[in-house]
Design an enzyme around this catalytic site. Structure first.
Site, short mmCIF file in Angstrom:
data_model
loop_
_atom_site.label_atom_id
_atom_site.label_comp_id
_atom_site.label_asym_id
_atom_site.label_seq_id
_atom_site.Cartn_x
_atom_site.Cartn_y
_atom_site.Cartn_z
CG ASP A 350 -41.58 -14.59 12.02
OD1 ASP A 350 -40.78 -15.05 11.20
OD2 ASP A 350 -41.37 -14.58 13.25
CD GLU A 386 -41.05 -18.46 9.03
OE1 GLU A 386 -39.85 -18.62 8.73
OE2 GLU A 386 -41.42 -17.75 9.97
#
Length: 708
Positions: A350, A386
């Site tokens: 993330d 990401e």
């Protein structure tokens, strides 16, 4: 009296070795560390408080031959309290072990969890003397032994990978075929009905939203809500207890491992969505739960001008200071633990740009990347970034190192624009269909570096993407200000719910267009769980705190939902059958020339696209011919001979007659594999001498079988 031996500074945490427990905690600036032992999760105070006797390499440590697995514990850490200098030691606060393998007791919010006095005029510069022990989370010394048997990682090659992003709870919470006590748990995901569904769907990997131990933010609990997605980590080694059917903390570890073993036996890989870019302690006004009280200046990026404040690249209050070798070690130890001890197959990071920040800039040569690349274990698993954060220069799409793959946000946005009918999107659509070589080829990566997706957990579901022009996040209690405003969605004529059959048919068709595009694109497709059966969050594009029907997948299907599910299953089958759709390497060229014989871009006349055609902004259709002769080799070096494939796309509101290209007209047999206009997946013979009527906003795939 409990015996205490010197012990060792490694491994960090509380480690049961079969005869006793070694305890080790790193802190550069602490003056003393106490191990606090609790007899029961209900205890409000520790039964014993023991100072760790040794300090080596700034690791406080000791060995306890009388402690056993199952011991509940926390730490009290002593040192200076000077928030202006970033020092926030407060021994009145019981601290959670950053290396805890299991959670012995969850957090219960109370003002005493804050290191300063809430409501004091001096805010976080004040000092709170209340004991947080009655409310703080407790760690548990775990025996992690487990019988893995003949467990083997599936090791699915990237080019054959199909990812299914799911939430452990939301996926099975309403799956009635599963015993009620198992729904929403790791055991539920490993149950026979869940496994059968995943295998029938055809995916090869599940990507689990965060399963690290996390807490619900204080403001959410005050609103009687929870952090459903789990992007608020407090323990990077412990599985989240709320997803366990088991109630014993050690059995929770076993339950997670059993889930992995069962998925592996079904040929399905397990990828974890991990959140190392921030912690649950938030900014300077957050609680003192672990790292802040252990050594705030070592664990977090602090503001250069005023070390009272944090440098926040994530929008979540803080960012771990991965330039510090011990903080980097913690992240690496955590990753290795999940691979070696828990047998997971990879990670999705993330806001991964935060992890690569050196001196505040995102650096491809950062310590984090260098250590990952050199690690003999982590360099061999699936690594997904990401590729952005919210800091300056944080958008790093296409810029990650060679062994990494990336969520391709440009693919998502381009495909949404194309099927919405936006002008000038055809040229980029061709690039995205062919694997986004503009992003990944220059540094030696392959099409599999592109994780292609149209929807994910963060944003509209697929059904909502075709049903809403605007977000509708009123249920979040933030005045609809949260969530992304840039959705590139189209409601097909009516906002939200409707019974209009024409609108519903168009929405179904648009969904099929998105799915079909996803599964014929070069790269790695990722499907959001529930999209295949038209799950809707009623226009909410930020369901992070919605632990309810907005997030839980509903499995009582209508005829329309069954039709969509059958269509997507067939798409995945076709992708697996056709090697031309999952190439290992990029095509020889992204422009057409006489020497190019792998890919042809076509206009509706069946001829190759001209420069003028590419630059026509009003163009809304595209043809793509993929030739399946030997342009790739398999693992044994043999030529891969596949079928010739013709893909026709029409995003216009009017029908288009596509003339078959000369390369296919010479063949007598041509099969249509699907047409998204009506969702027909029956193989049908096609006459190559006649143009094909591609109806409004639809897409079709044709096959010429090799050797015929």
């Amino acid at each position: 009296m409990m015996r205490i031996w010197p012990g060792h500074p490694y491994p960090l945490g509380a480690t049961w070795d079969g005869t006793g427990v070694n305890v080790a905690l790193f802190s550069d600036n602490a003056t003393k560390v106490e191990l606090c032992i609790f007899a029961s999760p209900d205890d409000t105070h520790e039964t014993e408080r023991i100072e760790l006797p040794e300090r080596m390499y700034n690791v406080f440590h000791g060995y306890f031959p009388d402690l056993k697995e199952g011991t509940l514990y926390g730490f009290r850490v002593y040192g200076p309290y000077n928030p202006q200098q970033g020092l926030r030691f407060n021994p009145n606060k019981l601290l959670f072990d950053p290396y805890a393998r299991a959670v012995g007791r969850p957090l219960k919010w109370d003002d005493s969890l804050f290191g300063y006095r809430l409501g004091d005029p001096s805010k976080d510069l004040s000092f709170d003397t209340r004991d947080s022990a009655p409310f703080a989370p407790l760690a548990l010394v775990a025996d992690t032994a487990f019988t893995w048997g003949n467990d083997r990682r599936p090791e699915v090659p990237w080019e054959r990978t199909v990812i299914y992003e799911l939430h452990v709870k939301g996926f099975t919470k309403l799956m009635t075929e599963i015993p009620e006590k198992l729904r929403g748990t790791y055991a539920g995901l490993a149950s026979a009905p869940a496994i059968a569904y995943l295998k029938r769907l055809g995916i090869t990997a599940v990507e689990l939203l965060p399963i690290h131990f996390h807490i619900d933010e204080h403001f959410l609990t005050q609103q009687q809500r929870v952090n459903y997605w789990g992007y608020n980590s407090l323990g990077f080694f412990a599985p989240e207890p709320r997803y366990c059917a088991a109630t014993d903390p050690e059995l929770m570890i076993h339950e997670f491992k059993s889930m992995v073993r069962t998925l592996h036996a079904a040929g399905i890989e397990v990828i974890l969505d991990v959140v190392y870019n921030h912690t649950a302690e938030g900014n300077e006004r957050g609680p003192t739960l672990s790292w802040r009280g252990i050594d705030n200046t070592s664990y977090y990026y602090l503001n250069d001008a005023n070390r009272r404040f944090y440098t926040d690249y994530t929008g979540c209050g803080n960012s771990p200071y991965l330039r510090h070798p011990r903080v980097l070690q913690m992240v690496m130890d955590s990753l290795r633990y999940w691979v070696t001890e828990m047998h997971v197959d990879g990670f999705r990071f993330d806001l991964a740009a935060t992890l690569a920040r050196q001196f505040h800039n995102v650096d491809r040569m950062s310590g984090f990347f260098n250590v990952i690349h050199q690690d003999p274990i982590l360099s061999q698993v699936k690594l997904i970034a990401e590729p952005w954060d919210v800091g300056e220069g944080g958008y790093q799409s296409g810029r990650f190192p060679i062994i990494w793959t990336e969520w391709n946000g440009r693919y998502r946005d381009c495909i949404r624009r194309f099927w919405k009918g936006d002008d000038g999107s055809v040229s980029e659509t061709a690039t995205r269909l062919a694997g986004s070589s503009d992003l990944y080829e220059d540094n030696g990566r392959h099409p599999s570096a592109s994780i292609n997706f149209v929807t994910c957990h963060d944003g509209f579901t697929m059904r909502d993407l075709v049903s809403y022009n605007d977000k509708h996040n009123e249920a979040n209690g933030e005045g609809n200000r949260d969530g992304n405003d840039h959705n590139l969605s189209w409601n097909c004529g009516i906002e939200g719910h409707t019974t209009d059959p024409e609108i519903l048919e168009l929405r179904d068709r648009q969904e099929r267009n998105f799915f079909a595009t996803l599964f014929v694109s070069q790269g790695v497709p990722m499907l959001l769980a529930g999209d295949e059966i038209q799950h809707s969050a009623q226009g909410n594009n930020n369901c992070y705190a919605q632990d309810n029907f907005l997030s839980w997948i509903k499995w009582e299907l209508t005829d329309a939902q069954r039709k969509q599910l059958a269509f997507i299953r067939r798409l995945i089958e076709i992708r697996k059958e056709q090697p031309a759709l999952s190439r290992r390497r990029f095509f020889k060229s992204m422009t057409l020339g006489d020497d190019i014989d792998e890919i042809y871009w076509l206009d509706s006349t069946g001829r190759q696209m001209t420069a003028d055609a590419w630059n026509t902004t009003s163009l809304h259709s595209l043809g793509l011919l993929l030739l399946g002769h030997c342009s790739q080799i398999d693992d044994q070096g043999a030529c891969i001979i596949g079928d010739n494939l013709l893909i026709l796309m029409n995003a216009h509101h009017k029908p288009i007659r596509f003339t078959m290209p000369p390369e296919l007209c010479k063949f007598r047999h041509l099969d249509r594999l699907f047409d998204t206009f009506d969702g027909d997946i029956e193989i049908a013979a096609c006459d190559t001498s006649q143009p094909y009527l591609l109806r409004p906003r639809s897409m079709a795939l044709f096959r010429h079988k090799a050797g015929t």
